[in-house]
Design a protein around this motif. Structure first.
Motif, mmCIF file in Angstrom:
data_model
loop_
_atom_site.group_PDB
_atom_site.id
_atom_site.type_symbol
_atom_site.label_atom_id
_atom_site.label_comp_id
_atom_site.label_asym_id
_atom_site.label_seq_id
_atom_site.Cartn_x
_atom_site.Cartn_y
_atom_site.Cartn_z
ATOM 1 N N LYS A 178 84.652 19.132 93.552
ATOM 2 C CA LYS A 178 84.088 18.973 92.204
ATOM 3 C C LYS A 178 84.038 20.303 91.441
ATOM 4 O O LYS A 178 83.890 20.322 90.229
ATOM 5 C CB LYS A 178 82.675 18.389 92.292
ATOM 6 C CG LYS A 178 82.674 16.872 92.361
ATOM 7 C CD LYS A 178 81.266 16.325 92.248
ATOM 8 C CE LYS A 178 80.513 16.529 93.547
ATOM 9 N NZ LYS A 178 79.134 16.003 93.503
ATOM 10 N N THR A 179 84.126 21.409 92.178
ATOM 11 C CA THR A 179 84.019 22.722 91.545
ATOM 12 C C THR A 179 85.222 22.996 90.651
ATOM 13 O O THR A 179 86.363 22.789 91.054
ATOM 14 C CB THR A 179 83.922 23.828 92.605
ATOM 15 O OG1 THR A 179 83.023 23.414 93.614
ATOM 16 C CG2 THR A 179 83.457 25.120 92.003
ATOM 17 N N LYS A 180 84.920 23.446 89.437
ATOM 18 C CA LYS A 180 85.991 23.785 88.493
ATOM 19 C C LYS A 180 85.835 25.235 88.051
ATOM 20 O O LYS A 180 84.803 25.853 88.304
ATOM 21 C CB LYS A 180 85.921 22.863 87.279
ATOM 22 C CG LYS A 180 86.204 21.409 87.590
ATOM 23 C CD LYS A 180 86.313 20.600 86.303
ATOM 24 C CE LYS A 180 86.486 19.127 86.595
ATOM 25 N NZ LYS A 180 85.256 18.514 87.135
ATOM 26 N N VAL A 181 86.854 25.742 87.356
ATOM 27 C CA VAL A 181 86.798 27.118 86.858
ATOM 28 C C VAL A 181 87.018 27.103 85.350
ATOM 29 O O VAL A 181 87.911 26.401 84.868
ATOM 30 C CB VAL A 181 87.890 28.012 87.480
ATOM 31 C CG1 VAL A 181 87.437 29.443 87.509
ATOM 32 C CG2 VAL A 181 88.277 27.531 88.844
ATOM 33 N N SER A 182 86.225 27.870 84.623
ATOM 34 C CA SER A 182 86.427 27.946 83.175
ATOM 35 C C SER A 182 87.614 28.858 82.860
ATOM 36 O O SER A 182 87.977 29.715 83.677
ATOM 37 C CB SER A 182 85.160 28.458 82.498
ATOM 38 O OG SER A 182 85.101 29.853 82.561
ATOM 39 N N GLY A 183 88.195 28.658 81.694
ATOM 40 C CA GLY A 183 89.397 29.415 81.314
ATOM 41 C C GLY A 183 89.179 30.907 81.299
ATOM 42 O O GLY A 183 90.000 31.669 81.826
ATOM 43 N N ASP A 184 88.065 31.339 80.726
ATOM 44 C CA ASP A 184 87.770 32.775 80.657
ATOM 45 C C ASP A 184 87.572 33.362 82.050
ATOM 46 O O ASP A 184 87.989 34.491 82.322
ATOM 47 C CB ASP A 184 86.508 33.007 79.818
ATOM 48 C CG ASP A 184 86.805 32.939 78.342
ATOM 49 O OD1 ASP A 184 87.975 32.695 77.998
ATOM 50 O OD2 ASP A 184 85.870 33.118 77.540
ATOM 51 N N ALA A 185 86.945 32.581 82.927
ATOM 52 C CA ALA A 185 86.725 33.061 84.295
ATOM 53 C C ALA A 185 88.064 33.305 84.980
ATOM 54 O O ALA A 185 88.217 34.284 85.719
ATOM 55 C CB ALA A 185 85.903 32.045 85.074
ATOM 56 N N VAL A 186 89.031 32.445 84.719
ATOM 57 C CA VAL A 186 90.368 32.619 85.311
ATOM 58 C C VAL A 186 90.998 33.912 84.811
ATOM 59 O O VAL A 186 91.547 34.692 85.597
ATOM 60 C CB VAL A 186 91.274 31.415 84.974
ATOM 61 C CG1 VAL A 186 92.701 31.688 85.429
ATOM 62 C CG2 VAL A 186 90.763 30.154 85.638
ATOM 63 N N VAL A 187 90.875 34.169 83.520
ATOM 64 C CA VAL A 187 91.442 35.401 82.941
ATOM 65 C C VAL A 187 90.813 36.629 83.606
ATOM 66 O O VAL A 187 91.512 37.569 84.018
ATOM 67 C CB VAL A 187 91.207 35.441 81.416
ATOM 68 C CG1 VAL A 187 91.675 36.770 80.844
ATOM 69 C CG2 VAL A 187 91.940 34.298 80.737
ATOM 70 N N LEU A 188 89.486 36.604 83.749
ATOM 71 C CA LEU A 188 88.792 37.752 84.340
ATOM 72 C C LEU A 188 89.140 37.918 85.817
ATOM 73 O O LEU A 188 89.275 39.037 86.312
ATOM 74 C CB LEU A 188 87.273 37.601 84.167
ATOM 75 C CG LEU A 188 86.734 37.801 82.756
ATOM 76 C CD1 LEU A 188 85.230 37.745 82.761
ATOM 77 C CD2 LEU A 188 87.192 39.112 82.165
ATOM 78 N N MET A 189 89.308 36.802 86.519
ATOM 79 C CA MET A 189 89.703 36.886 87.926
ATOM 80 C C MET A 189 91.089 37.520 88.042
ATOM 81 O O MET A 189 91.336 38.308 88.966
ATOM 82 C CB MET A 189 89.714 35.500 88.564
ATOM 83 C CG MET A 189 88.394 35.069 89.153
ATOM 84 S SD MET A 189 87.628 36.328 90.148
ATOM 85 C CE MET A 189 88.660 36.276 91.599
ATOM 86 N N GLY A 190 91.963 37.162 87.111
ATOM 87 C CA GLY A 190 93.288 37.779 87.091
ATOM 88 C C GLY A 190 93.178 39.276 86.944
ATOM 89 O O GLY A 190 93.886 40.042 87.604
#
Lengths: 127, 80
Positions: free
Chosen positions: B26-38
């Protein structure tokens, strides 16, 4: 089972590819080459580190009673190093202000549109 | 004059990397979080290679070898 393994290999290859590119840039301005094994080792480390990161993020989100990992969780992840934390903070501020700008632009354009077709369908573009 | 291109991980790759490691589907990732993880992952790789190269320079080696990376690895992992 086989499917997930293949997916995993593809992801690893993707990480390896970008790692290779980054290493090449650094090799160019450092004047020293990276051996192929070193690049593979760095890629593998990054891949595994990402696994730890993901698990941490999931727990952070759960602790905040959320199902979605957001920017705050990523900031928490970068707490070990002050420099990294400030860098991430800065990037997140940049992203936030970019979003704000976009929102305002959209608001303006919808307001304009509303103004043009006066009271044809009021309240359609409400957020 | 085109300066050096900044290489980054693709957003899609990061999103997949993260979601595959989540225990809960059920866990999802927000778009901004993906950018920051990158960004974090990019910094990680850059830091790893810079430190490895520094080690190679200190040992006066022509090429950065796995042993140089091995030497900087423990501190690198502590820093992230």
């Amino acid at each position: 089972m086989d499917e997930t393994f293949a997916d995993n290999q593809r992801l690893k290859a993707a990480v390896h590819f970008t790692t290779g590119q980054i290493c090449q840039t650094i090799a160019d301005d450092g004047g020293r080459k990276f051996s192929r094994q070193t690049i593979a080792a760095i890629a593998e480390t990054a891949f595994r580190q990402c696994d730890t990161f993901a698990k941490d993020l999931e727990w952070f989100a759960r602790h905040a009673k959320r199902n979605t990992v957001n920017v705050e969780d990523v900031k928490l992840l970068s707490r070990h190093s002050t420099a990294l934390f400030t860098h991430i903070q800065q990037r997140s501020d940049e992203l936030a202000s970019a979003h704000q700008e976009q929102k305002e632009k959209r608001k303006k354009s919808t307001a304009k549109r509303k103004h043009q077709d006066t009271e044809d369908d009021p309240g359609q573009n409400e957020d | 004059m085109a300066d050096q291109v900044e290489f980054e991980f693709k957003k899609e790759t990061i999103a997949k990397l993260l979601t595959k490691s989540f225990k809960d589907s059920k866990t999802k990732v927000s778009g901004d979080a993906v950018v920051l993880m990158g960004e974090i992952l990019k910094v990680f790789v850059e830091e790893a290679s810079r430190r490895a190269m520094k080690q190679a320079t200190a040992e006066d080696s022509e090429q950065v070898e796995v042993e140089h990376f091995e030497k900087i690895l423990p501190q690198l992992l502590l820093d992230f």
